[in-house]
Design a protein around this motif. Structure first.
Motif, PDB file in Angstrom:
ATOM      1  N   VAL A  18      -1.564   9.617   2.483  1.00 15.57           N
ATOM      2  CA  VAL A  18      -0.514  10.613   2.226  1.00 15.57           C
ATOM      3  C   VAL A  18       0.866   9.961   2.221  1.00 15.57           C
ATOM      4  N   HIS A  19       1.130   9.107   3.186  1.00  9.42           N
ATOM      5  CA  HIS A  19       2.444   8.464   3.242  1.00  9.42           C
ATOM      6  C   HIS A  19       2.655   7.474   2.104  1.00  9.42           C
ATOM      7  N   ALA A  20       1.600   6.790   1.690  1.00  5.82           N
ATOM      8  CA  ALA A  20       1.750   5.772   0.649  1.00  5.82           C
ATOM      9  C   ALA A  20       1.760   6.363  -0.759  1.00  5.82           C
ATOM     10  N   LEU A  21       0.997   7.405  -0.998  1.00  5.25           N
ATOM     11  CA  LEU A  21       0.808   7.877  -2.369  1.00  5.25           C
ATOM     12  C   LEU A  21       1.348   9.274  -2.643  1.00  5.25           C
ATOM     13  N   SER A  22       1.857   9.943  -1.651  1.00  5.13           N
ATOM     14  CA  SER A  22       2.372  11.289  -1.861  1.00  5.13           C
ATOM     15  C   SER A  22       3.871  11.251  -2.104  1.00  5.13           C
ATOM     16  N   HIS A  23       4.354  12.204  -2.845  1.00  5.53           N
ATOM     17  CA  HIS A  23       5.783  12.292  -3.128  1.00  5.53           C
ATOM     18  C   HIS A  23       6.465  13.309  -2.214  1.00  5.53           C
ATOM     19  N   ARG A  24       5.872  13.586  -1.080  1.00  4.92           N
ATOM     20  CA  ARG A  24       6.382  14.596  -0.158  1.00  4.92           C
ATOM     21  C   ARG A  24       7.538  14.076   0.684  1.00  4.92           C
ATOM     22  N   LYS A  25       8.324  15.027   1.157  1.00  8.54           N
ATOM     23  CA  LYS A  25       9.380  14.710   2.118  1.00  8.54           C
ATOM     24  C   LYS A  25       9.057  15.287   3.489  1.00  8.54           C
ATOM     25  N   GLY A  26       7.969  16.013   3.579  1.00 12.06           N
ATOM     26  CA  GLY A  26       7.571  16.617   4.835  1.00 12.06           C
ATOM     27  C   GLY A  26       6.190  17.209   4.707  1.00 12.06           C
ATOM     28  N   ALA A  27       5.734  17.931   5.719  1.00 11.99           N
ATOM     29  CA  ALA A  27       4.411  18.563   5.746  1.00 11.99           C
ATOM     30  C   ALA A  27       3.316  17.529   5.494  1.00 11.99           C
ATOM     31  N   TYR A  28       3.369  16.431   6.222  1.00 13.31           N
ATOM     32  CA  TYR A  28       2.409  15.348   6.026  1.00 13.31           C
ATOM     33  C   TYR A  28       1.033  15.675   6.592  1.00 13.31           C
ATOM     34  N   ASP A  29       0.900  16.766   7.325  1.00 14.10           N
ATOM     35  CA  ASP A  29      -0.409  17.128   7.860  1.00 14.10           C
ATOM     36  C   ASP A  29      -1.301  17.781   6.812  1.00 14.10           C
ATOM     37  N   GLU A  30      -0.696  18.380   5.789  1.00 16.66           N
ATOM     38  CA  GLU A  30      -1.475  19.050   4.754  1.00 16.66           C
ATOM     39  C   GLU A  30      -1.740  18.088   3.607  1.00 16.66           C
ATOM     40  N   THR A  31      -2.904  18.229   3.008  1.00 22.10           N
ATOM     41  CA  THR A  31      -3.241  17.377   1.880  1.00 22.10           C
ATOM     42  C   THR A  31      -3.331  18.221   0.611  1.00 22.10           C
ATOM     43  N   SER A  32      -2.730  17.725  -0.448  1.00 22.94           N
ATOM     44  CA  SER A  32      -2.787  18.430  -1.727  1.00 22.94           C
ATOM     45  C   SER A  32      -4.094  18.087  -2.441  1.00 22.94           C
ATOM     46  N   ASP A  33      -4.335  18.756  -3.555  1.00 22.71           N
ATOM     47  CA  ASP A  33      -5.580  18.563  -4.295  1.00 22.71           C
ATOM     48  C   ASP A  33      -5.776  17.117  -4.723  1.00 22.71           C
ATOM     49  N   TYR A  34      -4.711  16.487  -5.237  1.00 19.53           N
ATOM     50  CA  TYR A  34      -4.889  15.128  -5.726  1.00 19.53           C
ATOM     51  C   TYR A  34      -5.117  14.140  -4.586  1.00 19.53           C
ATOM     52  N   ILE A  35      -4.537  14.405  -3.412  1.00  9.39           N
ATOM     53  CA  ILE A  35      -4.793  13.550  -2.253  1.00  9.39           C
ATOM     54  C   ILE A  35      -6.230  13.745  -1.774  1.00  9.39           C
ATOM     55  N   MET A  36      -6.719  14.981  -1.816  1.00  5.65           N
ATOM     56  CA  MET A  36      -8.120  15.235  -1.464  1.00  5.65           C
ATOM     57  C   MET A  36      -9.043  14.444  -2.387  1.00  5.65           C
ATOM     58  N   ASN A  37      -8.711  14.401  -3.677  1.00  6.28           N
ATOM     59  CA  ASN A  37      -9.524  13.638  -4.624  1.00  6.28           C
ATOM     60  C   ASN A  37      -9.465  12.147  -4.329  1.00  6.28           C
ATOM     61  N   ILE A  38      -8.278  11.628  -4.009  1.00  5.03           N
ATOM     62  CA  ILE A  38      -8.148  10.207  -3.685  1.00  5.03           C
ATOM     63  C   ILE A  38      -8.998   9.867  -2.468  1.00  5.03           C
ATOM     64  N   ILE A  39      -8.923  10.689  -1.429  1.00  6.81           N
ATOM     65  CA  ILE A  39      -9.722  10.458  -0.214  1.00  6.81           C
ATOM     66  C   ILE A  39     -11.204  10.485  -0.544  1.00  6.81           C
ATOM     67  N   THR A  40     -11.610  11.463  -1.351  1.00  8.81           N
ATOM     68  CA  THR A  40     -13.022  11.583  -1.724  1.00  8.81           C
ATOM     69  C   THR A  40     -13.494  10.352  -2.478  1.00  8.81           C
ATOM     70  N   PHE A  41     -12.707   9.885  -3.455  1.00  8.88           N
ATOM     71  CA  PHE A  41     -13.077   8.692  -4.194  1.00  8.88           C
ATOM     72  C   PHE A  41     -13.117   7.459  -3.296  1.00  8.88           C
ATOM     73  N   LEU A  42     -12.189   7.368  -2.341  1.00 11.74           N
ATOM     74  CA  LEU A  42     -12.185   6.233  -1.417  1.00 11.74           C
ATOM     75  C   LEU A  42     -13.442   6.223  -0.539  1.00 11.74           C
ATOM     76  N   VAL A  43     -13.748   7.381   0.039  1.00 11.19           N
ATOM     77  CA  VAL A  43     -14.904   7.468   0.934  1.00 11.19           C
ATOM     78  C   VAL A  43     -16.204   7.197   0.180  1.00 11.19           C
ATOM     79  N   LEU A  44     -16.280   7.673  -1.064  1.00  7.60           N
ATOM     80  CA  LEU A  44     -17.493   7.443  -1.862  1.00  7.60           C
ATOM     81  C   LEU A  44     -17.478   6.083  -2.560  1.00  7.60           C
ATOM     82  N   ASN A  45     -16.386   5.309  -2.387  1.00  5.73           N
ATOM     83  CA  ASN A  45     -16.219   3.994  -2.998  1.00  5.73           C
ATOM     84  C   ASN A  45     -16.366   4.054  -4.524  1.00  5.73           C
ATOM     85  N   ARG A  46     -15.716   5.037  -5.115  1.00  7.77           N
ATOM     86  CA  ARG A  46     -15.707   5.168  -6.570  1.00  7.77           C
ATOM     87  C   ARG A  46     -14.363   4.720  -7.127  1.00  7.77           C
ATOM     88  N   PRO A  47     -14.364   4.262  -8.396  1.00  6.57           N
ATOM     89  CA  PRO A  47     -13.072   3.882  -9.004  1.00  6.57           C
ATOM     90  C   PRO A  47     -12.195   5.088  -9.265  1.00  6.57           C
TER      91      PRO A  47
END
Length: 154
Positions: A125-154
């Motif tokens: 979230v801190h590295a790839l999000s364009h947020r200025k706050g609310a770092y506890d919540e994850t947006s849809d695209y961050i959820m997708n990034i996490i999912t791809f990372l955990v599943l080790n997909r490109p």
């Protein structure tokens, strides 16, 4: 367990994006997007950046790039054929397998996960999000990034 996640983050496909120390000023980003245009025929983004010439004068320099250039510079190691989004139910299912304890149809906050996954999401979230706050919540695209990372997909 945090050490395992830290090692995983250092060795994955987006390690460069997570650890890059480039300072990006909001005014530069705003200037870039105010002058940006997309040419569908060429599949290129054109924009202008301000640069100092040899005389110390500010000059606007037109740049152009495409998705392939971004992939190469960011060292993503993927291609146009790779998916960029997966169905929401697959993301939420993976989050449940990761131990998410919150309401699955509400806001997906990192506070509802164990410490190791919380750390991983915090880094992304801190590295790839364009947020200025609310770092506890994850947006849809961050959820997708996490999912791809955990599943080790490109």
């Amino acid at each position: 367990m945090v050490e395992v996640i830290a090692k995983f983050l250092r060795e994955n496909k987006i390690a460069k994006e997570l650890t890059d120390k480039t300072i990006v000023y909001e005014s530069h980003v705003r200037r870039f997007w105010n002058s940006a245009r997309y040419e569908e025929k060429e599949k290129m983004i054109y924009s202008a950046v301000r640069k100092r010439d040899e005389n110390g004068q500010d000059v606007d320099l037109e740049i152009k790039f495409n998705v392939g250039d971004l992939r190469r510079v960011l060292e993503l190691g993927d291609s146009d054929n790779d998916p960029t989004i997966i169905p929401e139910h697959l993301c939420k299912g993976l989050w449940c397998r990761m131990g998410f304890t919150g309401h699955i149809n509400g806001k997906m906050g990192k506070t509802m996960l164990c410490h190791s996954y919380k750390f991983m999401i915090h880094c992304v979230v801190h590295a790839l999000s364009h947020r200025k706050g609310a770092y506890d919540e994850t947006s849809d695209y961050i959820m997708n990034i996490i999912t791809f990372l955990v599943l080790n997909r490109p």
